[in-house]
Design a protein around this motif. Structure first.
Motif, PDB file in Angstrom:
ATOM      1  N   MET A   1       0.850  -1.181   0.000  1.00  0.00           N
ATOM      2  CA  MET A   1       0.000   0.000   0.000  1.00  0.00           C
ATOM      3  C   MET A   1       0.887   1.232   0.000  1.00  0.00           C
ATOM      4  SD  MET A   1      -2.865   1.186   2.799  1.00  0.00           S
ATOM      5  CE  MET A   1      -1.947   0.475   4.119  1.00  0.00           C
ATOM      6  N   ASP A   2       0.723   2.131  -0.951  1.00  0.00           N
ATOM      7  CA  ASP A   2       1.516   3.347  -1.057  1.00  0.00           C
ATOM      8  C   ASP A   2       0.637   4.534  -0.672  1.00  0.00           C
ATOM      9  OD1 ASP A   2       3.054   5.515  -1.767  1.00  0.00           O
ATOM     10  OD2 ASP A   2       3.105   5.060  -3.905  1.00  0.00           O
ATOM     11  N   THR A   3       0.875   5.078   0.495  1.00  0.00           N
ATOM     12  CA  THR A   3       0.128   6.274   0.917  1.00  0.00           C
ATOM     13  C   THR A   3       1.086   7.437   1.179  1.00  0.00           C
ATOM     14  OG1 THR A   3       0.153   5.509   3.203  1.00  0.00           O
ATOM     15  CG2 THR A   3      -1.821   4.985   1.900  1.00  0.00           C
ATOM     16  N   THR A   4       2.331   7.353   0.661  1.00  0.00           N
ATOM     17  CA  THR A   4       3.316   8.408   0.811  1.00  0.00           C
ATOM     18  C   THR A   4       2.827   9.670   0.108  1.00  0.00           C
ATOM     19  OG1 THR A   4       4.968   6.664   0.660  1.00  0.00           O
ATOM     20  CG2 THR A   4       5.771   8.917   0.505  1.00  0.00           C
ATOM     21  N   ASN A   5       2.961  10.797   0.799  1.00  0.00           N
ATOM     22  CA  ASN A   5       2.570  12.088   0.211  1.00  0.00           C
ATOM     23  C   ASN A   5       1.146  12.071  -0.326  1.00  0.00           C
ATOM     24  OD1 ASN A   5       5.173  13.096   0.727  1.00  0.00           O
ATOM     25  ND2 ASN A   5       5.915  12.329  -1.231  1.00  0.00           N
ATOM     26  N   ASN A   6       0.219  11.536   0.463  1.00  0.00           N
ATOM     27  CA  ASN A   6      -1.197  11.478   0.087  1.00  0.00           C
ATOM     28  C   ASN A   6      -1.457  10.610  -1.136  1.00  0.00           C
ATOM     29  OD1 ASN A   6      -1.916  13.210   2.202  1.00  0.00           O
ATOM     30  ND2 ASN A   6      -1.431  14.999   0.938  1.00  0.00           N
ATOM     31  N   VAL A   8      -2.301   7.069  -3.041  1.00  0.00           N
ATOM     32  CA  VAL A   8      -2.984   5.805  -2.810  1.00  0.00           C
ATOM     33  C   VAL A   8      -2.729   4.942  -4.040  1.00  0.00           C
ATOM     34  CG1 VAL A   8      -5.198   4.670  -2.385  1.00  0.00           C
ATOM     35  CG2 VAL A   8      -4.778   6.942  -1.419  1.00  0.00           C
ATOM     36  N   ASN A   9      -2.130   3.781  -3.845  1.00  0.00           N
ATOM     37  CA  ASN A   9      -1.820   2.857  -4.943  1.00  0.00           C
ATOM     38  C   ASN A   9      -0.914   3.494  -5.994  1.00  0.00           C
ATOM     39  OD1 ASN A   9      -3.669   1.212  -3.582  1.00  0.00           O
ATOM     40  ND2 ASN A   9      -5.346   1.841  -4.900  1.00  0.00           N
ATOM     41  N   GLY A  10      -0.063   4.435  -5.572  1.00  0.00           N
ATOM     42  CA  GLY A  10       0.849   5.093  -6.498  1.00  0.00           C
ATOM     43  C   GLY A  10       0.260   6.302  -7.203  1.00  0.00           C
ATOM     44  N   PHE A  11      -1.001   6.643  -6.934  1.00  0.00           N
ATOM     45  CA  PHE A  11      -1.665   7.796  -7.545  1.00  0.00           C
ATOM     46  C   PHE A  11      -1.998   8.822  -6.464  1.00  0.00           C
ATOM     47  CE2 PHE A  11      -2.842   4.333 -10.460  1.00  0.00           C
ATOM     48  CZ  PHE A  11      -2.509   4.888 -11.683  1.00  0.00           C
ATOM     49  N   ASN A  12      -2.009  10.084  -6.842  1.00  0.00           N
ATOM     50  CA  ASN A  12      -2.475  11.137  -5.950  1.00  0.00           C
ATOM     51  C   ASN A  12      -3.961  11.363  -6.267  1.00  0.00           C
ATOM     52  OD1 ASN A  12      -3.249  13.632  -4.840  1.00  0.00           O
ATOM     53  ND2 ASN A  12      -1.138  14.382  -4.898  1.00  0.00           N
ATOM     54  N   PRO A  13      -4.864  11.049  -5.330  1.00  0.00           N
ATOM     55  CA  PRO A  13      -6.296  11.220  -5.604  1.00  0.00           C
ATOM     56  C   PRO A  13      -6.673  12.641  -6.015  1.00  0.00           C
ATOM     57  CG  PRO A  13      -6.004   9.888  -3.648  1.00  0.00           C
ATOM     58  CD  PRO A  13      -4.642  10.420  -4.023  1.00  0.00           C
ATOM     59  N   GLU A  14      -5.948  13.635  -5.502  1.00  0.00           N
ATOM     60  CA  GLU A  14      -6.244  15.020  -5.890  1.00  0.00           C
ATOM     61  C   GLU A  14      -5.919  15.258  -7.363  1.00  0.00           C
ATOM     62  OE1 GLU A  14      -4.680  14.274  -2.905  1.00  0.00           O
ATOM     63  OE2 GLU A  14      -6.490  14.683  -1.740  1.00  0.00           O
ATOM     64  N   MET A 102      -8.142  -0.679 -12.451  1.00  0.00           N
ATOM     65  CA  MET A 102      -8.596  -1.033 -11.110  1.00  0.00           C
ATOM     66  C   MET A 102      -7.907  -0.178 -10.047  1.00  0.00           C
ATOM     67  SD  MET A 102      -7.980  -4.541  -8.928  1.00  0.00           S
ATOM     68  CE  MET A 102      -8.789  -5.626 -10.096  1.00  0.00           C
ATOM     69  N   VAL A 103      -6.574  -0.112 -10.093  1.00  0.00           N
ATOM     70  CA  VAL A 103      -5.866   0.601  -9.030  1.00  0.00           C
ATOM     71  C   VAL A 103      -6.078   2.110  -9.113  1.00  0.00           C
ATOM     72  CG1 VAL A 103      -4.184  -1.242  -8.636  1.00  0.00           C
ATOM     73  CG2 VAL A 103      -3.625   0.595 -10.207  1.00  0.00           C
ATOM     74  N   LEU A 104      -6.247   2.654 -10.320  1.00  0.00           N
ATOM     75  CA  LEU A 104      -6.541   4.077 -10.465  1.00  0.00           C
ATOM     76  C   LEU A 104      -7.900   4.418  -9.854  1.00  0.00           C
ATOM     77  CD1 LEU A 104      -5.741   6.852 -12.142  1.00  0.00           C
ATOM     78  CD2 LEU A 104      -7.720   6.094 -13.446  1.00  0.00           C
ATOM     79  N   HIS A 105      -8.926   3.646 -10.221  1.00  0.00           N
ATOM     80  CA  HIS A 105     -10.255   3.907  -9.663  1.00  0.00           C
ATOM     81  C   HIS A 105     -10.281   3.651  -8.157  1.00  0.00           C
ATOM     82  CE1 HIS A 105     -12.805   4.901 -13.128  1.00  0.00           C
ATOM     83  NE2 HIS A 105     -11.962   4.151 -13.819  1.00  0.00           N
ATOM     84  N   ALA A 106      -9.539   2.652  -7.701  1.00  0.00           N
ATOM     85  CA  ALA A 106      -9.454   2.399  -6.260  1.00  0.00           C
ATOM     86  C   ALA A 106      -8.817   3.596  -5.560  1.00  0.00           C
ATOM     87  CB  ALA A 106      -8.657   1.125  -5.987  1.00  0.00           C
TER      88      ALA A 106
END
Length: 191
Positions: A1-6, A8-14, A102-106
């Motif tokens: 699980m990658d939650t570094t610098n906000n 999630v799964n290697g993507f920044n939700p913002e 999948m991981v982007l939408h997650a």
């Protein structure tokens, strides 16, 4: 699980939200043209060069070097194994696209995933391709996909992840077909 610098799964939700908002404001930015150039080498061996594409309202120049991808056939199909065969590349493209989707939408839904592995098998009968039986399809009869997803996930989240994977563009191409226009390009004149 990658939650570094906000992340999630290697993507920044913002960043995902900002991209979606930009596309809502200007839908023309969502139009892409992907390209590949292929050249036959010998026998069942040919090579594709993939570099430029159009997207986000402009020609993309981010790829300094082209991707070079060889495909061929195994000896049982009269080849020499210079690369995977094209139907195997379909499995690769399908797995890659469904996993990334999948991981982007997650990430957009802030669902962290520890790992995703996918096993794909495609059932194919060479009789169709070789014209030996007109009732046999040229392509895959069926593709089987099994995901192994790890993380602190509820059963409902796992089902949601599978529904996200089915938003994959390659899944859509494979399951719904795409009109393909085939033409002939005239050779360049030698001066």
């Amino acid at each position: 699980m990658d939650t570094t610098n906000n992340r999630v799964n290697g993507f920044n939700p913002e960043d995902i939200t900002a991209t979606i908002n930009a596309l809502k404001e200007n839908p023309a930015l969502a139009s892409f043209e992907w390209r590949a150039h292929n050249k036959w080498i010998n026998g069942g061996h040919n090579r594709s060069t993939i570099q430029g594409f159009y997207g986000g309202g402009k020609e993309d120049t981010s790829r300094e070097k082209p991707f070079i991808v060889d495909n061929a056939e195994p000896p049982i199909l009269l080849g020499n194994n210079e690369g995977p065969n094209p139907v195997e590349f379909i499995l690769h493209g399908l797995a890659g696209c469904m996993t990334t989707t999948m991981v982007l939408h997650a990430a957009a839904h802030r669902i962290p995933i520890d790992s995703v592995e996918t096993k794909l098998t495609g059932d194919w009968d060479a009789q169709g391709f070789l014209g030996l039986d007109p009732t046999v399809r040229n392509g895959y009869k069926q593709i089987h996909i099994d995901f192994k997803i790890e993380g602190d996930l509820t059963d409902e989240q796992k089902e949601q992840l599978i529904s996200f994977a089915k938003k994959s563009p390659v899944y859509d191409i494979v399951t719904h077909g795409v009109p393909v226009e085939v033409g002939m390009q005239e050779p360049e004149a030698v001066v």
